[in-house]
Design a protein around this motif. Structure first.
Motif, mmCIF file in Angstrom:
data_model
loop_
_atom_site.group_PDB
_atom_site.id
_atom_site.type_symbol
_atom_site.label_atom_id
_atom_site.label_comp_id
_atom_site.label_asym_id
_atom_site.label_seq_id
_atom_site.Cartn_x
_atom_site.Cartn_y
_atom_site.Cartn_z
ATOM 1 N N LEU A 38 18.826 21.778 -20.453
ATOM 2 C CA LEU A 38 18.741 22.950 -19.575
ATOM 3 C C LEU A 38 20.051 23.139 -18.822
ATOM 4 C CD1 LEU A 38 15.159 22.614 -18.044
ATOM 5 C CD2 LEU A 38 15.967 24.409 -19.594
ATOM 6 N N VAL A 39 20.605 22.044 -18.321
ATOM 7 C CA VAL A 39 21.828 22.116 -17.525
ATOM 8 C C VAL A 39 23.032 22.491 -18.380
ATOM 9 C CG1 VAL A 39 23.454 20.706 -16.166
ATOM 10 C CG2 VAL A 39 20.996 20.538 -15.748
ATOM 11 N N THR A 40 23.136 21.890 -19.559
ATOM 12 C CA THR A 40 24.326 22.106 -20.401
ATOM 13 C C THR A 40 24.208 23.322 -21.308
ATOM 14 O OG1 THR A 40 23.534 20.716 -22.226
ATOM 15 C CG2 THR A 40 24.783 19.625 -20.445
ATOM 16 N N GLY A 41 22.989 23.792 -21.550
ATOM 17 C CA GLY A 41 22.802 24.891 -22.488
ATOM 18 C C GLY A 41 23.034 24.456 -23.928
ATOM 19 N N GLU A 42 22.887 23.161 -24.184
ATOM 20 C CA GLU A 42 23.117 22.606 -25.518
ATOM 21 C C GLU A 42 22.345 23.368 -26.585
ATOM 22 O OE1 GLU A 42 21.991 18.533 -27.969
ATOM 23 O OE2 GLU A 42 21.981 18.484 -25.791
ATOM 24 N N VAL A 43 23.046 23.680 -27.659
ATOM 25 C CA VAL A 43 22.408 24.314 -28.805
ATOM 26 C C VAL A 43 21.680 23.219 -29.578
ATOM 27 C CG1 VAL A 43 22.781 25.551 -30.966
ATOM 28 C CG2 VAL A 43 24.113 26.140 -28.927
ATOM 29 N N ILE A 44 20.437 23.483 -29.927
ATOM 30 C CA ILE A 44 19.650 22.484 -30.639
ATOM 31 C C ILE A 44 19.611 22.887 -32.106
ATOM 32 C CG2 ILE A 44 17.600 21.048 -30.520
ATOM 33 C CD1 ILE A 44 16.951 22.469 -27.866
ATOM 34 N N CYS A 45 18.497 23.304 -32.590
ATOM 35 C CA CYS A 45 18.341 23.621 -34.011
ATOM 36 C C CYS A 45 18.526 25.120 -34.255
ATOM 37 C CB CYS A 45 16.975 23.152 -34.508
ATOM 38 S SG CYS A 45 15.601 23.766 -33.538
#
Length: 176
Positions: free
Chosen positions: A107-114
């Motif tokens: 949520l904090v980093t906005g990491e792209v998942i799949c």
């Protein structure tokens, strides 16, 4: 036991399935097929179960693979072909704690998942929240792992109750 070439990594959300699958792929030189990439399209649109099953079937026909999960519509496919099931049967507090930390970090980093998807505050607070899924799925996943381990007709199951046990096993695997 010789080094397996078809591995199903199984556990509840947050147990570390994908992390372990990546480690095993690196150590054993096996192709890893992240299940989330096969199940979710952009915008968190779920791939229809029949297509999921087709995708998993194509992978499992191969002689070398690692899959990091097994879901209701196609769980039988990797089980029928796996040389080994690695079951992460950690206590609820450990897997939920990992899941919570991972979710907050994303949520904090906005990491792209799949497939370009991201977790959002809305998704985490929804009825379909992965945190709620963990709570509901934990007991079922644990019973399933233990039943698989007790079933002499299925693939061998190595069930680990702690990361330390798992790390010792991985350290003893041959490198390819």
């Amino acid at each position: 036991m010789s080094a397996p070439s078809r591995i199903l990594v199984y556990g509840v959300y947050g147990a570390g399935k994908s992390t372990l699958a990546a480690r095993l792929a690196d150590r054993l030189g096996l192709p890893w097929h992240p299940v989330d990439d096969l199940l979710w399209q952009p915008g968190w649109v779920e791939v229809p179960v029949a297509e999921q099953r087709d995708r998993i079937t194509r992978i499992c026909r191969g002689e070398r693979w690692i899959i990091d999960g097994a879901y209701h519509g196609w769980r039988d496919v990797p089980l029928a072909r796996a040389d080994l099931v690695v079951a992460l049967d950690y206590p609820r507090w450990r897997s939920f704690g990992r899941l919570l930390r991972r979710t907050v970090s994303r949520l904090v980093t906005g990491e792209v998942i799949c497939n370009g998807n991201r977790e959002t505050l809305g998704s985490v607070l929804s009825r379909d929240s992965i945190l709620l899924w963990h709570v509901g799925a934990f007991g079922r996943a644990r019973r399933r792992m233990r039943a698989w381990q007790a079933d002499p007709t299925g693939p061998p199951v190595l069930r680990f109750g702690s990361p330390a046990e798992l790390d010792r096993w991985v350290a003893g695997l041959p490198r390819r």
